[in-house]
Each structure stands twice: as structure tokens, then as C-alpha cells.
Scaffold this motif. Structure first.
Motif, PDB file in Angstrom:
ATOM      1  N   PHE A 313       0.807  -1.226   0.000  1.00  0.00           N
ATOM      2  CA  PHE A 313       0.000   0.000   0.000  1.00  0.00           C
ATOM      3  C   PHE A 313       0.845   1.284   0.000  1.00  0.00           C
ATOM      4  CE2 PHE A 313      -2.401  -3.266   2.514  1.00  0.00           C
ATOM      5  CZ  PHE A 313      -3.218  -3.662   1.475  1.00  0.00           C
ATOM      6  N   GLN A 314       2.130   1.181  -0.284  1.00  0.00           N
ATOM      7  CA  GLN A 314       2.948   2.378  -0.414  1.00  0.00           C
ATOM      8  C   GLN A 314       2.850   2.925  -1.837  1.00  0.00           C
ATOM      9  OE1 GLN A 314       6.890   2.435   1.265  1.00  0.00           O
ATOM     10  NE2 GLN A 314       6.417   0.818   2.759  1.00  0.00           N
ATOM     11  N   ARG A 315       3.150   4.198  -1.986  1.00  0.00           N
ATOM     12  CA  ARG A 315       3.191   4.826  -3.304  1.00  0.00           C
ATOM     13  C   ARG A 315       4.627   4.836  -3.801  1.00  0.00           C
ATOM     14  NH1 ARG A 315      -2.044   5.000  -4.714  1.00  0.00           N
ATOM     15  NH2 ARG A 315      -1.313   6.251  -6.477  1.00  0.00           N
ATOM     16  N   THR A 316       4.823   4.532  -5.078  1.00  0.00           N
ATOM     17  CA  THR A 316       6.186   4.458  -5.606  1.00  0.00           C
ATOM     18  C   THR A 316       6.882   5.813  -5.617  1.00  0.00           C
ATOM     19  OG1 THR A 316       5.445   4.736  -7.901  1.00  0.00           O
ATOM     20  CG2 THR A 316       5.590   2.475  -7.039  1.00  0.00           C
ATOM     21  N   SER A 317       6.125   6.892  -5.484  1.00  0.00           N
ATOM     22  CA  SER A 317       6.732   8.231  -5.463  1.00  0.00           C
ATOM     23  C   SER A 317       7.660   8.415  -4.263  1.00  0.00           C
ATOM     24  CB  SER A 317       5.645   9.306  -5.452  1.00  0.00           C
ATOM     25  OG  SER A 317       4.753   9.103  -4.376  1.00  0.00           O
ATOM     26  N   VAL A 318       7.501   7.621  -3.199  1.00  0.00           N
ATOM     27  CA  VAL A 318       8.380   7.759  -2.037  1.00  0.00           C
ATOM     28  C   VAL A 318       9.757   7.191  -2.322  1.00  0.00           C
ATOM     29  CG1 VAL A 318       6.405   7.625  -0.477  1.00  0.00           C
ATOM     30  CG2 VAL A 318       7.755   5.557  -0.925  1.00  0.00           C
ATOM     31  N   TRP A 319       9.917   6.512  -3.450  1.00  0.00           N
ATOM     32  CA  TRP A 319      11.203   5.897  -3.774  1.00  0.00           C
ATOM     33  C   TRP A 319      11.958   6.639  -4.871  1.00  0.00           C
ATOM     34  CZ3 TRP A 319       7.747   1.072  -4.235  1.00  0.00           C
ATOM     35  CH2 TRP A 319       7.452   0.583  -2.954  1.00  0.00           C
ATOM     36  N   THR A 320      11.424   7.746  -5.388  1.00  0.00           N
ATOM     37  CA  THR A 320      12.084   8.459  -6.477  1.00  0.00           C
ATOM     38  C   THR A 320      12.637   9.796  -6.014  1.00  0.00           C
ATOM     39  OG1 THR A 320      10.051   9.572  -7.223  1.00  0.00           O
ATOM     40  CG2 THR A 320      10.526   7.389  -8.149  1.00  0.00           C
ATOM     41  N   SER A 321      13.716  10.211  -6.636  1.00  0.00           N
ATOM     42  CA  SER A 321      14.350  11.490  -6.295  1.00  0.00           C
ATOM     43  C   SER A 321      13.450  12.669  -6.618  1.00  0.00           C
ATOM     44  CB  SER A 321      15.679  11.629  -7.049  1.00  0.00           C
ATOM     45  OG  SER A 321      16.551  10.559  -6.750  1.00  0.00           O
ATOM     46  N   SER A 322      12.627  12.529  -7.654  1.00  0.00           N
ATOM     47  CA  SER A 322      11.765  13.625  -8.089  1.00  0.00           C
ATOM     48  C   SER A 322      10.446  13.669  -7.336  1.00  0.00           C
ATOM     49  CB  SER A 322      11.476  13.485  -9.585  1.00  0.00           C
ATOM     50  OG  SER A 322      10.749  12.279  -9.832  1.00  0.00           O
ATOM     51  N   GLY A 323      10.093  12.599  -6.603  1.00  0.00           N
ATOM     52  CA  GLY A 323       8.803  12.539  -5.942  1.00  0.00           C
ATOM     53  C   GLY A 323       7.668  12.184  -6.878  1.00  0.00           C
ATOM     54  N   ARG A 324       7.990  11.745  -8.090  1.00  0.00           N
ATOM     55  CA  ARG A 324       6.977  11.322  -9.055  1.00  0.00           C
ATOM     56  C   ARG A 324       6.858   9.802  -9.043  1.00  0.00           C
ATOM     57  NH1 ARG A 324       9.536  13.416 -14.274  1.00  0.00           N
ATOM     58  NH2 ARG A 324       7.643  12.610 -15.287  1.00  0.00           N
ATOM     59  N   PRO A 325       5.707   9.245  -9.419  1.00  0.00           N
ATOM     60  CA  PRO A 325       5.556   7.785  -9.461  1.00  0.00           C
ATOM     61  C   PRO A 325       6.582   7.147 -10.395  1.00  0.00           C
ATOM     62  CG  PRO A 325       3.425   8.865  -9.651  1.00  0.00           C
ATOM     63  CD  PRO A 325       4.453   9.947  -9.768  1.00  0.00           C
ATOM     64  N   LEU A 326       6.977   5.936 -10.082  1.00  0.00           N
ATOM     65  CA  LEU A 326       8.004   5.261 -10.871  1.00  0.00           C
ATOM     66  C   LEU A 326       7.585   5.056 -12.322  1.00  0.00           C
ATOM     67  CD1 LEU A 326       9.521   2.623  -8.436  1.00  0.00           C
ATOM     68  CD2 LEU A 326      10.808   4.172  -9.907  1.00  0.00           C
ATOM     69  N   GLY A 327       6.295   4.814 -12.542  1.00  0.00           N
ATOM     70  CA  GLY A 327       5.832   4.658 -13.912  1.00  0.00           C
ATOM     71  C   GLY A 327       6.082   5.906 -14.738  1.00  0.00           C
ATOM     72  N   GLU A 328       5.816   7.073 -14.164  1.00  0.00           N
ATOM     73  CA  GLU A 328       6.078   8.335 -14.863  1.00  0.00           C
ATOM     74  C   GLU A 328       7.569   8.539 -15.080  1.00  0.00           C
ATOM     75  OE1 GLU A 328       4.322  11.712 -13.037  1.00  0.00           O
ATOM     76  OE2 GLU A 328       2.310  10.853 -12.953  1.00  0.00           O
ATOM     77  N   VAL A 329       8.360   8.207 -14.046  1.00  0.00           N
ATOM     78  CA  VAL A 329       9.805   8.374 -14.147  1.00  0.00           C
ATOM     79  C   VAL A 329      10.374   7.484 -15.241  1.00  0.00           C
ATOM     80  CG1 VAL A 329      11.985   7.990 -12.928  1.00  0.00           C
ATOM     81  CG2 VAL A 329      10.086   9.107 -11.753  1.00  0.00           C
ATOM     82  N   ALA A 330       9.929   6.221 -15.295  1.00  0.00           N
ATOM     83  CA  ALA A 330      10.429   5.296 -16.309  1.00  0.00           C
ATOM     84  C   ALA A 330      10.005   5.722 -17.708  1.00  0.00           C
ATOM     85  CB  ALA A 330       9.929   3.884 -16.015  1.00  0.00           C
TER      86      ALA A 330
END
Length: 432
Positions: A313-330
């Protein structure tokens, strides 16, 4: 559809996740699973033969749910195998698995077939390898390190019909290398080479009928195998493929799973990308923050229940430097986008019939993506049956609507597979 087996595999994992989430406070001081020494059987030889599917070694594998019978076991005798396969670069690698020899004979028309089965998500730690779990069903390594072998129902349904089953561990599960989670080519090769290995192990005729079977991660693995078979293993007599809830588009799957119970499995996928694609490493180092890098380190040695307990139930945005979801980052990264696009299934066309079953309320793998691939394959002349498993939304985000069809769909999938083995005519394209 009436149930014939007394458990719901993925639903069980969902319940287990809730229990382990509650227990996490008790085990708060316990660290994640650490890499254990690799047992001797799982140590690959220094030189892996360049012939895919050749048996490197084998040994008896006493099955947890079996009884001695007539020099073997009922309902099946297990053999642990190591066989040659190839990775995404085409280099020879060693993969392990298990072969199930039925106690009863094949009684249907035609020669006895085999099924090459690919399992759903088990995790990325070597202790999660299917071949290690068949001997005990439950693996427990302390703390939250637990795993249940939930594929037994499908395997035993097949052997009860006199059909041998070979189950791959995939690249890097059990053996020292990194498991390429959702890697289209690596998983497909492991499935096709498992069929070759079973034929080699039992000295079966080269034209032995082969079926491929998988659900969830396994559904993606066999769907990839179905479309790569003509170029990678053209000698196999593949009669049909059952692909349940196949994650045919990893980026769309990531978007649907965002904030759900399986969000942490993104760590498995990124670890595989990091290992298999050197050009991605600087990019992942750039786009992931410290929490994201910690996710990769920890999930590398976890089975799925621990990953659920720690990252559900975590959001992937907590794992990116930009604070954006990983799908958007990829998607925004040309390097990562190209790699994820290479994992998309549907770019080639299966030569043998394929059955795809997906739930309209699946909260892990998009129903629409599975249906889209079925339509694409139909449009290119493939023989495809796409069946929607109707379900209401059940505990959204918990993977219940994703897992229930795996259990309830076994009788339908097995009946369809037997029809392919006995060469019952099938309509070329059915989308329902």
C-alpha cells in the motif's frame, strides 16, 4: 463455476499479508532475509553447455504431498533438475526446476504430453525458488521470511490426468544470479528450455506434445514463450498455452498496482533491470532516492509475503528522487522506457493456440491490456481464446480479484489444454 480444490492461493497470500502486517510490530527489530549460502545442487558448473535444455544434473526431490507407491510415489514422483538455458543476451546460464512424473498413465487419445509450468510471483530470494518449496510447502527463515508453495493445486490437477509437469525456477531463483522478474526473454527461455529438459531427462520422443501453463507472473512467462517459441525452440511440438492474467505490459501493470498490496514487487523488477541491462544502472542510480535504493537491496533477498508485509500500500513516489511515481519516471527516461518496452508481450505472434483468462476486476494486472494483446494476436492470424472471468470488486488493492481466478480457473484451463493435446478443433479467434 464450482470449486474443486479447497483453497484460494493468492487470496491466501492476501490474508497472510494482513496477518504479517499486524505481526510486523512484533518483528520490528527483525531485519529482512539475508542471502544464505547456495546449496551444492544449485551451484552452476563452471561451463554451462551451449545447448539449451540439456540436463546438467538431477536428483530425487521428495514431494511434501505424496506417498510411496510401487517404486515411486502417488500422485507423482519428483525430480529436481538443473538445465541449460540462455539469458537476455543469449549467453548460456543454468536454471533449476522440478519434474513431476505422474503415478497414473495418460488415458486420452494420442501420445502422452507434458506441461511446462511457470509459477506466479514467489519473490527474489533464493529461498523462494519453487523447487525448494515442493519438499516442504512452507519455507520459514525467521522473522517475516516465509513462503507458501501455492501452485500445488494446478500441478496435481495435471498429474491426476497422467500428464507430467515440469516447473521452472526461472533464471536466478535458487541459483546465484539475479532473478529477472518479468523479463520477457529470460522467463520465456526458461519455460521453453524446461520443456526441452523434461524431454531430455526422460528420453521422450522429440515430437512429444507440449503445453505451457502459467498465471500472473507465470502467465506473462508462458505468453512470452508462446510468441518466442517459433524462433527460439522451433522443434518443440507446442499444442497450446494457457496464460492467466498475464502482465503483458509492465508499465501499465505498475500503474494499476500503484499503492496496492503488491507495490513492493517493483523492487524485484528493478533489481532484474539493474542486473540484466548495464546501461540502466546509472539511470536507476539517478532516479531512485535512498529509500528506493534500500527497497532494491532488501527485496533482492525476500519472498513475496515479506515484501507484502513491509511495502504493501505504499506509493512508488516515495522511492524516487523527483517525488513522481516510478511509472512516470520510467516513461520519461529514454533508457528505462526502451527497456520496459522490450518487456511488452504482443510484438510477435504465437503459432500454437493460446487461452488467455483475465478478471474484469483484476487489481494487479490490467484486464484491458490482456484483451488488447488477444485482439492484436487475433488480427495477425493467431488462434486465440480470450475469456473474461467475471468478478465484482473484492477488497480492492488486496489482489483478491487477481488471485481468485487462478484457483477457480484450473478446471477450465485443464479441460482446454487436454482438448489441445487430443487435437479437438478450436475456433480461430474468440474474444469474450
Amino acid at each position: 463455476m464450482a470449486p474443486t480444490v479447497a483453497r484460494l492461493p493468492h487470496l491466501f497470500l492476501s490474508v497472510l499479508a494482513v496477518v504479517t502486517l499486524a505481526a510486523a510490530a512484533v518483528f520490528a527489530g527483525a531485519g529482512g532475509a539475508s542471502a544464505a549460502p547456495v546449496p551444492a545442487f544449485y551451484q552452476p558448473p563452471a561451463d554451462v553447455p551451449a545447448t539449451p535444455g540439456s540436463i546438467l544434473r538431477s536428483e530425487p526431490s521428495p514431494l511434501a504431498f505424496s506417498i510411496p507407491a510401487g517404486g515411486g510415489a502417488f500422485p507423482a514422483t519428483g525430480t529436481r533438475i538443473m538445465y541449460a538455458s540462455t539469458d537476455v543476451t543469449g549467453a548460456p546460464i543454468a536454471v533449476t526446476g522440478t519434474y513431476f512424473e505422474p503415478a497414473i498413465a495418460w488415458a486420452k487419445p494420442g501420445p502422452r504430453p507434458i506441461i511446462s509450468m511457470a509459477v506466479g510471483t514467489h519473490g527474489q530470494g533464493d529461498q523462494c525458488a519453487p523447487s525448494r518449496l515442493f519438499n516442504s510447502v512452507i519455507q520459514y527463515g525467521g522473522g517475516l521470511d516465509v513462503m507458501v508453495q501455492y501452485e500445488i493445486a494446478a500441478i496435481y490437477a495435471a498429474v491426476a490426468q497422467g500428464i507430467p509437469v515440469v516447473v521452472t525456477d526461472y533464471q536466478g531463483l535458487g541459483t546465484p544470479s539475479v532473478h529477472g522478474y518479468l523479463n520477457r526473454v529470460g522467463q520465456a527461455n526458461a519455460v521453453l528450455d524446461a520443456a526441452r529438459a523434461a524431454i531430455d531427462l526422460k528420453s521422450l520422443p522429440d515430437n512429444t506434445p507440449v503445453g505451457m501453463w502459467g498465471y500472473s507472473q507465470g502467465g506473462g512467462a508462458v505468453a512470452g514463450a508462446a510468441e518466442l517459441q517459433a524462433q527460439y525452440a522451433p522443434e518443440l511440438n507446442v499444442r497450446g498455452t494457457y496464460a492467466g492474467a498475464p502482465p503483458v505490459d509492465p508499465l501499465k501493470t505498475l500503474a494499476l498496482a500503484e499503492g496496492g498490496i503488491l507495490t513492493g514487487a517493483v523492487g524485484y523488477a528493478l533489481n532484474g533491470v539493474y542486473a540484466d541491462y548495464p546501461e540502466a544502472r546509472p539511470e536507476l542510480d539517478r532516479v531512485l532516492n535512498n529509500a528506493g535504493k534500500s527497497l532494491l537491496r532488501e527485496t533482492a533477498n525476500q519472498c513475496v509475503p515479506e515484501t507484502l508485509a513491509r511495502y504493501a500500500f505504499q506509493r512508488t513516489s516515495v522511492w524516487t528522487s523527483s517525488g513522481r511515481p516510478l511509472g512516470e519516471v520510467a516513461t520519461a527516461s529514454p533508457v528505462l522506457k526502451r527497456i520496459f518496452d522490450q518487456q511488452r508481450i504482443g510484438t510477435l505472434t504465437p503459432e500454437a493456440p493460446i487461452l488467455i483468462v483475465a478478471s474484469n476486476s483484476d487489481d494487479v494486472v490490467p484486464w484491458s491490456s490482456s484483451r488488447e494483446v488477444a485482439r492484436e494476436w487475433c488480427g495477425r492470424g493467431a488462434t486465440v481464446q480470450f475469456t473474461t472471468f467475471p468478478l465484482p470488486q473484492i477488497l480492492p488493492g488486496t489482489a483478491a480479484s487477481h488471485g481468485i481466478p487462478e484457483f477457480f480457473g484450473i478446471p477450465t484451463a485443464l479441460g482446454w489444454m487436454i482438448d489441445r493435446f487430443t487435437q479437438v478443433p478450436q475456433s480461430r479467434c474468440v474474444i469474450a
